[in-house]
Scaffold this motif. Structure first.
Motif, short mmCIF file in Angstrom:
data_model
loop_
_atom_site.label_atom_id
_atom_site.label_comp_id
_atom_site.label_asym_id
_atom_site.label_seq_id
_atom_site.Cartn_x
_atom_site.Cartn_y
_atom_site.Cartn_z
N LEU A 1 -32.92 -11.99 10.97
CA LEU A 1 -32.33 -12.40 12.25
C LEU A 1 -33.28 -12.21 13.42
O LEU A 1 -33.34 -13.05 14.33
CB LEU A 1 -31.04 -11.61 12.52
CG LEU A 1 -29.90 -11.79 11.52
CD1 LEU A 1 -28.70 -10.92 11.93
CD2 LEU A 1 -29.47 -13.26 11.46
N ALA A 2 -34.01 -11.10 13.43
CA ALA A 2 -34.85 -10.78 14.58
C ALA A 2 -35.94 -9.83 14.16
O ALA A 2 -35.94 -9.31 13.04
CB ALA A 2 -34.01 -10.16 15.70
N THR A 3 -36.90 -9.62 15.05
CA THR A 3 -38.02 -8.74 14.76
C THR A 3 -38.21 -7.73 15.88
O THR A 3 -37.97 -8.03 17.04
CB THR A 3 -39.32 -9.57 14.57
OG1 THR A 3 -40.40 -8.68 14.30
CG2 THR A 3 -39.64 -10.37 15.80
N ASP A 4 -38.63 -6.50 15.47
CA ASP A 4 -38.95 -5.48 16.46
C ASP A 4 -40.17 -4.71 15.97
O ASP A 4 -40.80 -5.07 14.97
CB ASP A 4 -37.76 -4.56 16.73
CG ASP A 4 -37.43 -3.64 15.55
OD1 ASP A 4 -38.18 -3.63 14.56
OD2 ASP A 4 -36.41 -2.93 15.63
N MET A 5 -40.53 -3.61 16.68
CA MET A 5 -41.74 -2.87 16.35
C MET A 5 -41.47 -1.42 15.95
O MET A 5 -42.40 -0.70 15.59
CB MET A 5 -42.71 -2.89 17.53
CG MET A 5 -43.17 -4.27 17.93
SD MET A 5 -44.24 -4.26 19.40
CE MET A 5 -45.68 -3.41 18.76
N GLU A 6 -40.21 -0.97 16.02
CA GLU A 6 -39.95 0.45 15.80
C GLU A 6 -39.03 0.76 14.63
O GLU A 6 -39.05 1.87 14.08
CB GLU A 6 -39.33 1.09 17.06
CG GLU A 6 -40.26 1.19 18.25
CD GLU A 6 -40.33 -0.11 19.03
OE1 GLU A 6 -41.40 -0.39 19.59
OE2 GLU A 6 -39.32 -0.85 19.04
N LEU B 1 -46.46 -7.53 18.45
CA LEU B 1 -45.53 -8.09 19.42
C LEU B 1 -45.43 -9.58 19.14
O LEU B 1 -46.42 -10.32 19.31
CB LEU B 1 -46.02 -7.85 20.85
CG LEU B 1 -45.11 -8.36 21.96
CD1 LEU B 1 -43.80 -7.60 21.97
CD2 LEU B 1 -45.80 -8.23 23.32
N VAL B 2 -44.30 -10.05 18.69
CA VAL B 2 -44.16 -11.43 18.20
C VAL B 2 -43.75 -12.35 19.34
O VAL B 2 -42.73 -12.13 19.98
CB VAL B 2 -43.12 -11.50 17.05
CG1 VAL B 2 -42.96 -12.93 16.59
CG2 VAL B 2 -43.56 -10.60 15.91
N ASP B 3 -44.58 -13.36 19.58
CA ASP B 3 -44.25 -14.40 20.56
C ASP B 3 -44.86 -15.72 20.12
O ASP B 3 -45.56 -16.40 20.86
CB ASP B 3 -44.77 -14.01 21.95
CG ASP B 3 -44.24 -14.93 23.05
OD1 ASP B 3 -43.14 -15.49 22.85
OD2 ASP B 3 -44.92 -15.08 24.08
N ASP B 4 -44.61 -16.07 18.86
CA ASP B 4 -45.21 -17.27 18.27
C ASP B 4 -44.22 -17.85 17.26
O ASP B 4 -43.85 -17.18 16.30
CB ASP B 4 -46.52 -16.89 17.57
CG ASP B 4 -47.29 -18.13 17.13
OD1 ASP B 4 -46.66 -19.18 16.90
OD2 ASP B 4 -48.53 -18.04 17.01
N GLY C 1 -43.17 -18.16 22.03
CA GLY C 1 -44.21 -18.54 22.97
C GLY C 1 -43.74 -18.60 24.41
O GLY C 1 -44.55 -18.78 25.32
N THR C 2 -42.43 -18.44 24.62
CA THR C 2 -41.88 -18.49 25.99
C THR C 2 -41.49 -17.11 26.51
O THR C 2 -40.82 -17.00 27.53
CB THR C 2 -40.66 -19.42 26.04
OG1 THR C 2 -39.63 -18.89 25.20
CG2 THR C 2 -41.02 -20.81 25.60
N LYS C 3 -41.88 -16.07 25.79
CA LYS C 3 -41.48 -14.72 26.16
C LYS C 3 -41.88 -14.38 27.60
O LYS C 3 -41.07 -13.82 28.36
CB LYS C 3 -42.09 -13.71 25.19
CG LYS C 3 -41.82 -12.26 25.55
CD LYS C 3 -42.41 -11.31 24.53
CE LYS C 3 -42.33 -9.87 24.99
NZ LYS C 3 -40.97 -9.44 25.28
N SER C 4 -43.12 -14.70 27.98
CA SER C 4 -43.59 -14.36 29.33
C SER C 4 -42.74 -15.05 30.39
O SER C 4 -42.37 -14.43 31.40
CB SER C 4 -45.06 -14.76 29.50
OG SER C 4 -45.88 -14.03 28.62
#
Length: 861
Positions: free
Chosen positions: A212-217, A193-196, A247-250
């Protein structure tokens, strides 16, 4: 779709299979929720549903959805493999959300993947640093031509569920854009889970700067599909950007309880639905991208069949552009729709326009709508609303849902015009009354809010009926609904006097009920029910929350503030641009005054326009053009011509004087009253043929007020004695209030800041009218933000006319203060009062109430 069970082995065939990873994501999607959804029992322990969607040619497509209900590439690969080994499908689409890597992407945007990169595949750890290996799965065979088609025929994206303030704040931070868009490019899949932000930099610089973006599936789904024989050309990966992955996902996820995750998923699903229903042809094998055509092209058989209907709709738009009356235009269109084929096609387009403009969904007629301008689409939406009302034979949640939308002015103007052309208005009134009184079987909060909004729209329409009998019915029903919604005050002599709208409004606990109350009052004004205009305008002038709701409604209704018709209106004036509302109201008012032709809502719209200007000018944001035009209007017509309502006349006079002042500040209003601190009382230096008075240091007006307040506080009882009650009577005794007397005395001489302190010889009918006008204006200072209301004018009027026991006592306190000051001045060696005895005797003779007599006794000791 076909399904078989052979020894417990489930198999199926479909046109498209949609895969979603998380249940949260699936719950955020309403695109695929329709009556055709059915769960499928299977031996794979998978959650599968089947449904039917429309395609561009008008046919039906069979679609299966798979919910993985877990995160990560392993779970995705296992579930997808199980699913596809038993399924024959022409297309697989993975739909979900992702964190952005590229600065080109913003939250809410949608990515159509050109490929899926497994960046950690065969990676190495060397010297404490991870070195990527990487493996890219290409998806461009279908995605690339599809992206070209998307550019020509874009889907509908939105930021539904966030306020204008949050939208503006995040747009200023470059996190979102005015409206989302579609990107075409590479997706990176990781088991993390990328948040950095450092991870994103690592991906771009060490693996591929075009990610462009990242996911897990996605890598798990794409590889599993490939292993099951579903190769490039039959796979699409669509991801909505839900967070910055920096880093601001939360913090982003806490906004609106995860509203941006829902927005991202809805927009991604919009693209998936748009591709299936409008851009792909499933009749070919393999499937292909449809040729995107203009709705004006007669080469396309489906569009050519709408040519006559499009001609009619184009004519409607042209007539409106030429300033033809909406009633005439709708009457002409009504006759055109009598042609069966034209009428049927306009009805079909009306339903499609309602879905697209209101429900935010597409159908097979959506491409036809692309050729129409906004006016034509507004006409179609209004047609669907009114046709549904007229054709409705029973109440239902669907009808209530339709009525619960608060449509903008550009739609409602056609609804009103269509009302004028109804051959049987009674039928519509019956439907509306029954719809208002309809009760759903369930009482959940959502349907309740929807019903309250529907009631407001029902009352809006009832206020526009035209025949005398139906107007009477509508007024009677709405008056009863208002009584049920908000019981009038007690103890009043008549219903109109009893109904204190400002007070009743304050007691309502939801925005929906407040909007309903406002709408009922407006409709009763339109039905020309006596006294309703005064009730409404008084509430605007005496209750700032109601005034703000009134201004906010106009701003949203006329389009200065954007709003989603499916949601409750905010009804807040945030002091932004009011150009559309100004240009709607000002010409109507100007023409009405110039031609001396009033209309039912003129007082309401005059107060609204002035209030919009007042609050903007006080905050320094009123446009010079608006200010100049208003000054001209207010100076061209006397207050008595602008309105017959005294309070609104005073408001016009106040605004006229204030907006003429350059760089107006609210502090000047209280500064004006502070002049009373230095204004001498004229009576102490008055000279005429009967007396000579000379005082080198006379008291000021406010020192006189302070003296009276001292007498009140020290000598008036909080509660009357039995002897006092017996002497003045129970009715007066019950009305007695020391607090009201204090307030009355505080404000009884405030007008002298504008008129000066006049001696008895100077008082006449002209000065009396001037004092009354000034007090009316002072009473309206409460319309400014930061000022609070109290019944200033009413209590001054009581003081002046001695209507109640409080007015009588306050007037006698005025006399007693004068008497005590006279005694003090008489003892000064440099003060001359030739008529001291006569003056003293006259003051003493004016004291009659037992409370004042006790004070008199102390003064005369």
């Amino acid at each position: 779709m076909s399904e078989t069970e052979n020894g417990g082995n489930w198999t199926a065939a479909c046109d498209a299979a949609i895969i979603v990873a998380l249940r949260e994501e699936l719950k955020s999607v309403d695109i695929f929720e329709d009556g055709s959804v059915e769960p499928i029992d299977n031996d794979l322990e998978l959650e599968i549903h089947k449904r039917t969607l429309s395609e561009l040619g008008g046919g039906k497509l069979n679609v299966l959805t798979l919910l993985i209900d877990d995160q990560g590439p392993e779970s995705a690969a296992i579930a997808t493999t199980k699913f596809l080994l038993r399924l024959q499908t022409k297309l697989v689409i993975l739909v979900g959300i992702s964190g952005k890597i590229s600065d080109d992407c913003k939250i809410g945007d949608v990515i159509l993947a050109s490929g899926c990169d497994n960046s950690l595949y065969r990676g190495k750890l060397k010297g404490g640093e991870v070195l990527p290996g990487g493996k890219e799965w290409h998806l461009n065979a279908l995605a690339k031509p599809l992206f070209t088609a998307i550019n020509a025929s874009p889907p509908f994206y939105e930021y539904a569920g966030i306020s204008e303030a949050i939208h503006r704040e995040l747009q200023d931070k470059n996190l979102i854009r005015t409206s989302p868009t579609t990107h075409y490019g590479l997706i990176c899949a990781t088991p993390l889970l990328v948040d950095d932000p450092s991870f994103g930099d690592w991906l771009k610089h060490s693996r591929n700067r075009n990610i462009l973006a990242t996911d897990m599936e996605s890598v798990g789904v794409v590889q599993a599909a490939h292993d099951c024989g579903v190769r490039n050309g039959r796979i699409l990966v669509i991801r909505g950007v839900s967070d910055p992955a920096d880093g601001t996902k939360s913090a982003i996820d806490t906004v609106g309880n995860g509203v941006f995750r829902r927005i991202a998923m809805r927009n991604a699903s919009q693209l998936a639905s748009h591709c299936i229903s409008n851009l792909l042809t499933f009749a070919t094998n393999p499937i292909t991208v449809s040729r995107v055509l203009s709705a004006n092209s007669e080469h396309h058989a489906g569009l050519a069949s709408f040519k006559e209907a499009l001609d009619v709709l184009g004519r409607i738009s042209k007539l409106i552009e030429q300033a033809s009356a909406e009633t005439d235009v709708c009457n002409w269109a009504f006759n055109q729709r009598k042609n069966g084929s034209v009428g049927n096609r306009i009805t079909a387009l009306a339903e499609s326009a309602y879905k697209k403009e209101v429900l935010r969904t597409d159908d097979n007629h959506s491409p036809v709508l692309e050729s129409l301008d906004q006016t034509s689409r507004d006409y179609l939406v209004a047609s669907w609303i009114m046709d549904s009302l007229i054709d409705s034979v029973s109440q239902s949640e669907a009808l209530i849902a339709m009525l619960s939308n608060v449509y903008p002015s550009r739609v409602n103007r056609f609804c009103k015009a269509m009302l004028m052309n109804l051959p049987d208005e009674k039928l519509l009134v019956d439907t509306l009354i029954n719809a208002y009184n309809w009760r759903p079987k369930r009482r959940a909060r959502g349907p309740q809010k929807e019903r309250e909004r529907a009631k407001a729209h029902i009352c809006y329409l009832l206020g526009r009926v035209r025949t005398a009998q139906q107007r009477q019915r509508a007024a009677k029903e709405m008056n009863e609904w208002r009584r049920q919604l908000s019981t009038p005050s007690k103890g009043a002599t008549s219903e109109l006097v009893a109904y204190d709208l400002a007070k009743r409004f304050t007691h309502l606990d939801t925005p929906e009920k407040r909007l309903l109350l406002r709408t009922i009052c407006i409709s009763l004004i339109l039905l020309e029910r006596q006294g309703e205009t005064e009730i409404y305008v008084r509430a605007c002038l005496k209750n700032r929350d109601f005034d703000s709701l009134n201004r906010g409604f106009h701003l949203e209704y006329y389009g200065d503030i954007d709003y989603d018709v499916r949601e409750s209106m905010e009804n807040l004036d945030k002091l932004g641009d009011c150009d559309k509302t100004f240009e709607e109201l000002f010409p109507k008012l100007t023409a009405s005054f110039a031609n001396q032709r009033p209309y039912p809502l003129r007082d309401v719209e005059l107060q609204t326009l002035l209030s919009l200007a007042q609050h903007r000018y006080a905050n320094g944001v009123l446009k010079d053009e608006h200010r100049g035009r208003l000054v001209t209007l207010l100076e061209t017509h006397p207050d008595s011509q602008l309105s017959s309502f005294n309070m609104l006349q005073a408001y016009c006079g106040m605004i006229r004087e204030h907006i003429k002042v350059p760089n107006f500040k609210r502090s000047r209003l209280i500064r004006k009253l502070f002049e009373l601190k230095k204004l001498p009382r004229s009576g102490w230096n008055d000279v005429d043929y009967r007396h000579t008075r000379a005082n080198p240091n006379p008291e000021t007006v406010l020192s006189h007020t302070a003296g009276g307040l001292l007498l009140i506080q020290f000598f008036l009882p909080d509660r009357l004695t039995k002897d006092d009650r017996d002497e003045i009577g129970n009715e007066d005794a019950n009305d007695y209030s020391k607090e009201i007397i204090s307030r009355m005395f505080l404000c009884h001489d405030l007008a002298e800041a504008y008129t000066g302190d006049l001696n008895p010889r100077q008082r006449n009918d002209v000065t009396k009218l001037r004092e009354k006008t000034v007090n009316s204006v002072i009473d309206l200072l409460c319309t400014y933000s930061g000022f609070y209301t109290f019944p200033m004018y009413r209590e001054w009027e009581d003081f002046d006319s001695q209507i109640t026991i409080n007015g009588k006592v306050a007037r006698e306190i005025d006399v007693l203060e004068n008497l005590l000051q006279l005694e003090i001045e008489h003892e000064e060696h440099d003060v001359t009062i030739s008529d001291y005895k006569e003056w003293r005797e006259d003051l003493i003779n004016q004291i009659n109430t037992p409370m004042a007599k006790r004070i008199l006794k102390i003064i005369l000791e």
